[in-house]
Design a protein around this motif. Sequence first.
Motif, PDB file in Angstrom:
ATOM      1  N   PRO A  29       0.797  -1.241   0.000  1.00  0.00           N
ATOM      2  CA  PRO A  29       0.000   0.000   0.000  1.00  0.00           C
ATOM      3  C   PRO A  29       0.824   1.283   0.000  1.00  0.00           C
ATOM      4  N   GLN A  30       2.140   1.177   0.232  1.00  0.00           N
ATOM      5  CA  GLN A  30       2.944   2.390   0.430  1.00  0.00           C
ATOM      6  C   GLN A  30       2.783   3.465  -0.658  1.00  0.00           C
ATOM      7  N   PRO A  31       2.832   3.111  -1.953  1.00  0.00           N
ATOM      8  CA  PRO A  31       2.733   4.192  -2.944  1.00  0.00           C
ATOM      9  C   PRO A  31       1.400   4.937  -2.872  1.00  0.00           C
ATOM     10  N   TYR A  32       0.385   4.298  -2.302  1.00  0.00           N
ATOM     11  CA  TYR A  32      -0.957   4.865  -2.410  1.00  0.00           C
ATOM     12  C   TYR A  32      -1.462   5.483  -1.120  1.00  0.00           C
ATOM     13  N   VAL A  33      -0.650   5.459  -0.033  1.00  0.00           N
ATOM     14  CA  VAL A  33      -1.199   5.894   1.256  1.00  0.00           C
ATOM     15  C   VAL A  33      -1.640   7.353   1.235  1.00  0.00           C
ATOM     16  N   GLY A  34      -1.132   8.135   0.289  1.00  0.00           N
ATOM     17  CA  GLY A  34      -1.577   9.521   0.177  1.00  0.00           C
ATOM     18  C   GLY A  34      -3.012   9.634  -0.283  1.00  0.00           C
ATOM     19  N   GLU A  35      -3.583   8.530  -0.803  1.00  0.00           N
ATOM     20  CA  GLU A  35      -4.978   8.454  -1.262  1.00  0.00           C
ATOM     21  C   GLU A  35      -5.312   9.378  -2.431  1.00  0.00           C
ATOM     22  N   VAL A  52       9.931  -7.327  -6.647  1.00  0.00           N
ATOM     23  CA  VAL A  52       9.644  -6.842  -7.999  1.00  0.00           C
ATOM     24  C   VAL A  52       8.140  -6.720  -8.289  1.00  0.00           C
ATOM     25  N   ALA A  53       7.349  -7.629  -7.733  1.00  0.00           N
ATOM     26  CA  ALA A  53       5.927  -7.649  -8.114  1.00  0.00           C
ATOM     27  C   ALA A  53       5.198  -6.328  -7.823  1.00  0.00           C
ATOM     28  N   PRO A  54       5.431  -5.655  -6.682  1.00  0.00           N
ATOM     29  CA  PRO A  54       4.670  -4.408  -6.471  1.00  0.00           C
ATOM     30  C   PRO A  54       5.293  -3.193  -7.168  1.00  0.00           C
ATOM     31  N   SER A  55       6.308  -3.399  -8.032  1.00  0.00           N
ATOM     32  CA  SER A  55       7.079  -2.248  -8.506  1.00  0.00           C
ATOM     33  C   SER A  55       6.279  -1.314  -9.410  1.00  0.00           C
ATOM     34  N   PHE A  56       5.202  -1.805 -10.005  1.00  0.00           N
ATOM     35  CA  PHE A  56       4.414  -0.930 -10.880  1.00  0.00           C
ATOM     36  C   PHE A  56       3.870   0.268 -10.108  1.00  0.00           C
ATOM     37  N   GLY A  57       3.380   0.021  -8.910  1.00  0.00           N
ATOM     38  CA  GLY A  57       2.864   1.106  -8.088  1.00  0.00           C
ATOM     39  C   GLY A  57       3.937   2.116  -7.738  1.00  0.00           C
ATOM     40  N   PHE A  58       5.142   1.592  -7.417  1.00  0.00           N
ATOM     41  CA  PHE A  58       6.229   2.479  -7.013  1.00  0.00           C
ATOM     42  C   PHE A  58       6.793   3.284  -8.188  1.00  0.00           C
ATOM     43  N   ALA A  59       6.615   2.786  -9.409  1.00  0.00           N
ATOM     44  CA  ALA A  59       7.192   3.459 -10.572  1.00  0.00           C
ATOM     45  C   ALA A  59       6.489   4.773 -10.878  1.00  0.00           C
ATOM     46  N   GLY A  60       5.283   4.964 -10.351  1.00  0.00           N
ATOM     47  CA  GLY A  60       4.654   6.272 -10.459  1.00  0.00           C
ATOM     48  C   GLY A  60       3.927   6.546 -11.768  1.00  0.00           C
ATOM     49  N   GLY A 101       3.750  12.439  -5.342  1.00  0.00           N
ATOM     50  CA  GLY A 101       2.679  12.391  -4.357  1.00  0.00           C
ATOM     51  C   GLY A 101       2.877  11.315  -3.305  1.00  0.00           C
ATOM     52  N   MET A 102       4.022  10.603  -3.378  1.00  0.00           N
ATOM     53  CA  MET A 102       4.231   9.472  -2.478  1.00  0.00           C
ATOM     54  C   MET A 102       5.024   9.869  -1.240  1.00  0.00           C
ATOM     55  N   THR A 103       5.027   8.946  -0.264  1.00  0.00           N
ATOM     56  CA  THR A 103       5.848   9.141   0.930  1.00  0.00           C
ATOM     57  C   THR A 103       7.322   8.980   0.565  1.00  0.00           C
ATOM     58  N   LEU A 104       8.179   9.474   1.432  1.00  0.00           N
ATOM     59  CA  LEU A 104       9.617   9.406   1.178  1.00  0.00           C
ATOM     60  C   LEU A 104      10.058   7.951   1.007  1.00  0.00           C
ATOM     61  N   PHE A 105       9.533   7.063   1.865  1.00  0.00           N
ATOM     62  CA  PHE A 105       9.905   5.655   1.770  1.00  0.00           C
ATOM     63  C   PHE A 105       9.610   5.117   0.368  1.00  0.00           C
ATOM     64  N   SER A 106       8.400   5.428  -0.142  1.00  0.00           N
ATOM     65  CA  SER A 106       8.015   4.909  -1.455  1.00  0.00           C
ATOM     66  C   SER A 106       8.899   5.481  -2.545  1.00  0.00           C
ATOM     67  N   GLN A 107       9.310   6.739  -2.387  1.00  0.00           N
ATOM     68  CA  GLN A 107      10.170   7.341  -3.404  1.00  0.00           C
ATOM     69  C   GLN A 107      11.529   6.654  -3.417  1.00  0.00           C
ATOM     70  N   ILE A 108      12.053   6.341  -2.218  1.00  0.00           N
ATOM     71  CA  ILE A 108      13.355   5.689  -2.161  1.00  0.00           C
ATOM     72  C   ILE A 108      13.255   4.264  -2.694  1.00  0.00           C
ATOM     73  N   TRP A 109      12.225   3.553  -2.258  1.00  0.00           N
ATOM     74  CA  TRP A 109      12.037   2.168  -2.720  1.00  0.00           C
ATOM     75  C   TRP A 109      11.911   2.139  -4.240  1.00  0.00           C
ATOM     76  N   GLY A 110      11.130   3.066  -4.771  1.00  0.00           N
ATOM     77  CA  GLY A 110      10.959   3.127  -6.222  1.00  0.00           C
ATOM     78  C   GLY A 110      12.265   3.434  -6.936  1.00  0.00           C
ATOM     79  N   ALA A 111      13.129   4.205  -6.262  1.00  0.00           N
ATOM     80  CA  ALA A 111      14.368   4.638  -6.915  1.00  0.00           C
ATOM     81  C   ALA A 111      15.350   3.495  -7.120  1.00  0.00           C
TER      82      ALA A 111
END
Lengths: 373, 375
Positions: free
Chosen positions: A40-46, B282-290, B297-307
Amino acid sequence: MRKLRHFLAEVFGVIRALFADDSAKSTMIVGILIYSVLYPQPYVGEVLRDVPVVVIDQDNSTASRTLVRAIDVTDLVDVTMSAPDMETARDAFYRRDVYGIFVIPAGFEADLLASRPAPVAAYSDGSYLLIYSNVMRAVATVAGTMGAQVNYARLTGLGVDDGVARTMLSPVAVTNVAVFNPQGGYASYVIPAAFVLILQQTLLMGIGLLHAGRKPPTGERLWATITAYFSLYMVWVAFTQMLIPYLYSIPRTGDLATLLLISVPFICACIAMGFAIAMAIPWREGVVFLLVVIGMPLFFLSGISWPVEMIPDHLRTLSLLVPSSTAISAFVAVDQMGASARDVAGAIQTQIVLVVVYSTLAVALSRLPRNRR
Amino acid sequence: MLVPLPLILFLMLAVIFAPGLPRDLPVAVVDLDGSTMSRQIVRMADAAADVEVVEQLASLSEARQALVAQRAYAVLMIPAGLEHDILLGQRPEVVVFSNSQFLTAGGIVGRSLSTTVSTFSAGVSLRLLEAQGVGSDRALDLITPIPVQQSPLFNPSLDYIQFLLSAIMPTVLQIFICATAVLSFSREHHSPNGMPRLQRIALSPTRAILGKLLPYTFVGTFVLLLGDVLLFNVFDASFRGNVFVFFLNGFMFILTCQAMGALIALIAKDTTGALGMMGLIVAPSFGFAGVSFPRFGMTLFSQIWGAIIPLTPYLQLRTDQTLRGAPLEYSLPTMGWLFAQLLVFSVLLWVMTRKTMAQIPVSENATVETQESKS
């Protein structure tokens, strides 16, 4: 009674075996826990807020500055820079410093005062649809509001009565009410659906890891195995469909009885399919490989992010063979939209048919010489 | 045996997204007025390309049922007395209920229905103004004093093939390539004496890595090329960049995925464990790719993970080189980012390979030691 105790001992034996197998444990237990934190991390901002945009204000008048300020105060976008010309704006855009360009041409205020149409322009990136919609909504709303004020002033200035002016400019009011996910939240939209797929994929993988290329359990042991997986995954259903929404503040309306009516046949269908796959592919790594790679494409067959009406009929029919294709939207309907059993009856029936089909297939495949060794 | 899988998935995804834009999505109508005007609104709604009126319902509770059972993505509610109120100038309110749980479909039909009602309203207001003696050109100007020219800079039709399909194909390929790299490395690493045997055959870590991964580099490049041919030739997705740069990015992306997959194989305890770990990363990477929800619009953690995931820079480069047609200088930082990933993963992989190859095997100590001194 003794028989029951014996059976329960068998069930616990299966669970112990699952915990003893590192791969199965990391898939069916640890994996789901990690996913519930990571996914859920990428989407928590909703909701997407404050998209950075650049303004080219060629008019630089009171009216144009009012318009810019009004755009800046919306939640949707954030005016982060102002550029003298398109060249500079495009440069910032290519650098991804901004995602929208808003142009107010020279003569904007003069046109407004002279009662001529005073056009403005907004450019955004059609390759990111969520961003595009934010930028356009911001500009359209602000231009609409300001335009209405201007119009109202003009008409009343002409001596038209206040109420008449209002109705003349907008004789019908239109209100758009978003239902079931009122704020249009991204997490509320994607997380409840994705975890249904995660349940299916980990269950199929886990069964593949524990049973592919091995002699299938028989008799009481088989029923104990099924009971063990079923019980474990009913716990996961509660965890992913009730606790996760709670933890991520996703609104949830469904009732427990209906959730059971869809989740019981769904988990059974997944178990049956898991055994059918494990009997068909006697290679543990092969099973996991296949399931890891097809996971994401399966999501797009569920109708959540791409309307199911747009999927060609043949592919749609074929996709019914995978439990998630109908189960995902049924779970979402029950949990997020408060659907009754009658509303998701079709999906429940499909799951029951799949239980029969895959059980038969699994039994038939288990008779193959290579699975009898 | 593995090659057809991503191709089959590409074809399946292509078939799913082939229409490009959702059309004729089902909506329901609750027309409590039943007048000439309300029927005109319904006809106008039905005439829009993205909406099809499939049901006329008598009450809101029936409409709710249609939404819940997913027979309709939105409901257009026309109040009783609409025509009467319009003629009296009492501003009746038309309500559009759209199902935002289905964000894409609900959004499209909601916007379409609102636009229809606004168009209808503008038509009425035009007639009212004309009745007041305002000329028709003048009246039109009066209705929209600040017209907004809305232009998508790229992807002008807001097509889902360019937006989603073009991003999903590399995502599927990333999982596939990582998985093949895991499998090819695990075969040696997780069998007894496998790595020393590899050492004997390949002599050095570099040669071992290349020997293991190169065949799949070709497979991956081939699959990516086929997918892109499908996208740009069959679907006519726009390509405004430089073919050479585009190809170089794709090649770098494949190598990076391979290095990451192989690294995971060497860290994990066994093959299935490695595949599982790879899947988790790798499987959740689509969400992190933005692509769907943007990275800013993501949290810092998500930005780093995506990077740290190859897909993230690669999808940006793809957008730059296909839709945006950005001059090369704008892509250089992102190319540097992808290259840095490749470098880091490769160095780590080389170190890990050397370490595991040097492990003393159970019974072949002597042979391996002589090999060591040679390499």
